[in-house]
Motif scaffolding. Structure first.
Motif, PDB file in Angstrom:
ATOM      1  N   MET A   1      30.407  62.401  33.185  1.00 29.71           N
ATOM      2  CA  MET A   1      31.292  63.683  33.324  1.00 29.71           C
ATOM      3  C   MET A   1      30.552  64.809  34.171  1.00 29.71           C
ATOM      4  O   MET A   1      29.352  64.959  34.110  1.00 29.71           O
ATOM      5  CB  MET A   1      31.632  64.166  31.954  1.00 29.71           C
ATOM      6  CG  MET A   1      32.087  65.437  32.033  1.00 29.71           C
ATOM      7  SD  MET A   1      32.610  66.496  30.745  1.00 29.71           S
ATOM      8  CE  MET A   1      32.937  65.241  29.314  1.00 29.71           C
ATOM      9  N   LEU A   2      31.370  65.157  35.226  1.00 30.86           N
ATOM     10  CA  LEU A   2      30.707  66.190  36.031  1.00 30.86           C
ATOM     11  C   LEU A   2      31.117  67.519  35.554  1.00 30.86           C
ATOM     12  O   LEU A   2      32.315  67.891  35.121  1.00 30.86           O
ATOM     13  CB  LEU A   2      31.391  66.080  37.378  1.00 30.86           C
ATOM     14  CG  LEU A   2      31.031  67.172  38.321  1.00 30.86           C
ATOM     15  CD1 LEU A   2      29.507  67.162  38.661  1.00 30.86           C
ATOM     16  CD2 LEU A   2      31.875  67.053  39.840  1.00 30.86           C
ATOM     17  N   ARG A   3      30.299  68.419  35.084  1.00 30.47           N
ATOM     18  CA  ARG A   3      30.675  70.014  34.871  1.00 30.47           C
ATOM     19  C   ARG A   3      30.531  70.652  35.941  1.00 30.47           C
ATOM     20  O   ARG A   3      29.319  70.797  36.811  1.00 30.47           O
ATOM     21  CB  ARG A   3      29.783  70.311  33.762  1.00 30.47           C
ATOM     22  CG  ARG A   3      30.040  69.270  32.322  1.00 30.47           C
ATOM     23  CD  ARG A   3      29.379  69.905  31.285  1.00 30.47           C
ATOM     24  NE  ARG A   3      29.535  68.705  30.255  1.00 30.47           N
ATOM     25  CZ  ARG A   3      29.309  69.150  28.874  1.00 30.47           C
ATOM     26  NH1 ARG A   3      29.301  70.440  28.485  1.00 30.47           N
ATOM     27  NH2 ARG A   3      29.758  68.350  27.976  1.00 30.47           N
ATOM     28  N   ALA A   4      31.321  71.621  35.928  1.00 30.30           N
ATOM     29  CA  ALA A   4      31.305  72.710  37.303  1.00 30.30           C
ATOM     30  C   ALA A   4      31.131  74.044  36.592  1.00 30.30           C
ATOM     31  O   ALA A   4      31.781  74.323  35.469  1.00 30.30           O
ATOM     32  CB  ALA A   4      32.507  72.745  38.141  1.00 30.30           C
ATOM     33  N   TYR A   5      30.061  74.683  37.132  1.00 32.48           N
ATOM     34  CA  TYR A   5      29.927  76.294  36.687  1.00 32.48           C
ATOM     35  C   TYR A   5      30.074  76.930  37.883  1.00 32.48           C
ATOM     36  O   TYR A   5      29.590  76.649  39.123  1.00 32.48           O
ATOM     37  CB  TYR A   5      28.537  76.154  35.951  1.00 32.48           C
ATOM     38  CG  TYR A   5      28.412  75.350  34.862  1.00 32.48           C
ATOM     39  CD1 TYR A   5      28.790  75.943  33.614  1.00 32.48           C
ATOM     40  CD2 TYR A   5      27.862  74.085  34.681  1.00 32.48           C
ATOM     41  CE1 TYR A   5      28.596  75.331  32.433  1.00 32.48           C
ATOM     42  CE2 TYR A   5      27.451  73.697  33.704  1.00 32.48           C
ATOM     43  CZ  TYR A   5      28.063  74.092  32.678  1.00 32.48           C
ATOM     44  OH  TYR A   5      27.975  73.292  31.399  1.00 32.48           O
ATOM     45  N   TYR A   6      30.684  78.227  37.722  1.00 30.96           N
ATOM     46  CA  TYR A   6      30.596  79.133  38.702  1.00 30.96           C
ATOM     47  C   TYR A   6      30.305  80.603  38.320  1.00 30.96           C
ATOM     48  O   TYR A   6      30.141  80.836  36.885  1.00 30.96           O
ATOM     49  CB  TYR A   6      32.315  79.397  39.144  1.00 30.96           C
ATOM     50  CG  TYR A   6      32.884  78.070  39.475  1.00 30.96           C
ATOM     51  CD1 TYR A   6      32.848  77.781  40.910  1.00 30.96           C
ATOM     52  CD2 TYR A   6      33.812  77.227  38.717  1.00 30.96           C
ATOM     53  CE1 TYR A   6      33.418  76.701  41.140  1.00 30.96           C
ATOM     54  CE2 TYR A   6      34.344  75.994  38.950  1.00 30.96           C
ATOM     55  CZ  TYR A   6      34.136  75.797  40.185  1.00 30.96           C
ATOM     56  OH  TYR A   6      34.757  74.663  40.585  1.00 30.96           O
ATOM     57  N   ARG A   7      29.302  81.163  39.226  1.00 38.19           N
ATOM     58  CA  ARG A   7      28.795  82.022  39.053  1.00 38.19           C
ATOM     59  C   ARG A   7      29.446  83.332  40.189  1.00 38.19           C
ATOM     60  O   ARG A   7      29.480  82.876  41.169  1.00 38.19           O
ATOM     61  CB  ARG A   7      27.225  82.125  39.353  1.00 38.19           C
ATOM     62  CG  ARG A   7      26.676  83.580  38.898  1.00 38.19           C
ATOM     63  CD  ARG A   7      25.203  83.448  38.879  1.00 38.19           C
ATOM     64  NE  ARG A   7      24.620  82.421  37.984  1.00 38.19           N
ATOM     65  CZ  ARG A   7      23.598  81.780  37.812  1.00 38.19           C
ATOM     66  NH1 ARG A   7      22.489  82.622  38.780  1.00 38.19           N
ATOM     67  NH2 ARG A   7      23.125  81.157  36.823  1.00 38.19           N
ATOM     68  N   SER A  27      44.817  65.381  40.043  1.00 34.77           N
ATOM     69  CA  SER A  27      43.898  64.358  40.461  1.00 34.77           C
ATOM     70  C   SER A  27      42.847  64.009  39.347  1.00 34.77           C
ATOM     71  O   SER A  27      42.534  62.735  39.323  1.00 34.77           O
ATOM     72  CB  SER A  27      43.275  64.667  41.756  1.00 34.77           C
ATOM     73  OG  SER A  27      42.121  65.734  41.622  1.00 34.77           O
ATOM     74  N   ALA A  28      42.270  64.761  38.536  1.00 35.14           N
ATOM     75  CA  ALA A  28      41.336  64.460  37.671  1.00 35.14           C
ATOM     76  C   ALA A  28      41.613  63.627  36.664  1.00 35.14           C
ATOM     77  O   ALA A  28      41.351  62.916  35.876  1.00 35.14           O
ATOM     78  CB  ALA A  28      40.673  65.815  37.012  1.00 35.14           C
ATOM     79  N   ASN A  29      43.178  63.745  36.314  1.00 32.50           N
ATOM     80  CA  ASN A  29      43.570  63.173  35.126  1.00 32.50           C
ATOM     81  C   ASN A  29      44.568  61.942  35.797  1.00 32.50           C
ATOM     82  O   ASN A  29      44.951  61.038  34.780  1.00 32.50           O
ATOM     83  CB  ASN A  29      44.839  64.099  34.738  1.00 32.50           C
ATOM     84  CG  ASN A  29      44.299  64.918  33.637  1.00 32.50           C
ATOM     85  OD1 ASN A  29      43.223  64.761  32.949  1.00 32.50           O
ATOM     86  ND2 ASN A  29      44.750  66.127  33.700  1.00 32.50           N
ATOM     87  N   SER A  30      44.134  61.459  36.969  1.00 29.15           N
ATOM     88  CA  SER A  30      44.776  60.394  37.636  1.00 29.15           C
ATOM     89  C   SER A  30      43.941  59.297  37.339  1.00 29.15           C
ATOM     90  O   SER A  30      42.821  59.094  37.033  1.00 29.15           O
ATOM     91  CB  SER A  30      45.098  60.494  39.242  1.00 29.15           C
ATOM     92  OG  SER A  30      43.738  60.517  39.816  1.00 29.15           O
ATOM     93  N   GLY A  31      44.575  57.664  37.630  1.00 28.87           N
ATOM     94  CA  GLY A  31      43.634  56.629  37.370  1.00 28.87           C
ATOM     95  C   GLY A  31      42.722  56.560  38.459  1.00 28.87           C
ATOM     96  O   GLY A  31      41.652  55.762  38.076  1.00 28.87           O
ATOM     97  N   GLY A  32      42.717  57.122  39.431  1.00 27.84           N
ATOM     98  CA  GLY A  32      41.651  57.068  40.556  1.00 27.84           C
ATOM     99  C   GLY A  32      40.621  58.158  40.510  1.00 27.84           C
ATOM    100  O   GLY A  32      39.528  57.812  41.081  1.00 27.84           O
TER     101      GLY A  32
END
Length: 51
Positions: A1-7, A27-32
C-alpha cells in the motif's frame, strides 16, 4: 500500500480539485490499480497564464 502525505505551508487552506480526486479514487479502485493523470483544467490554466 502506498500512503501519500501532504504538507502545506502558510495560513490559507489549500484548494483541492474534487474532480481530480474523484478520477484518482476511481482509478485506485479499478482492477488495474491507481494511475496518475494530469489535473483536469491544468492545461487550460497554464495556457491562460502564457497568454
Amino acid at each position: 500500500m502506498l500512503r501519500a502525505y501532504y504538507r502545506f505551508f502558510g495560513s490559507r487552506a489549500p484548494a483541492l480539485n474534487r474532480a481530480w480526486i474523484d478520477v484518482l479514487m476511481e482509478s485506485a479502485n479499478s482492477g488495474g490499480g491507481m494511475y496518475f493523470t494530469a489535473e483536469p483544467g491544468t492545461k487550460d490554466r497554464i495556457a491562460q497564464q502564457l497568454r
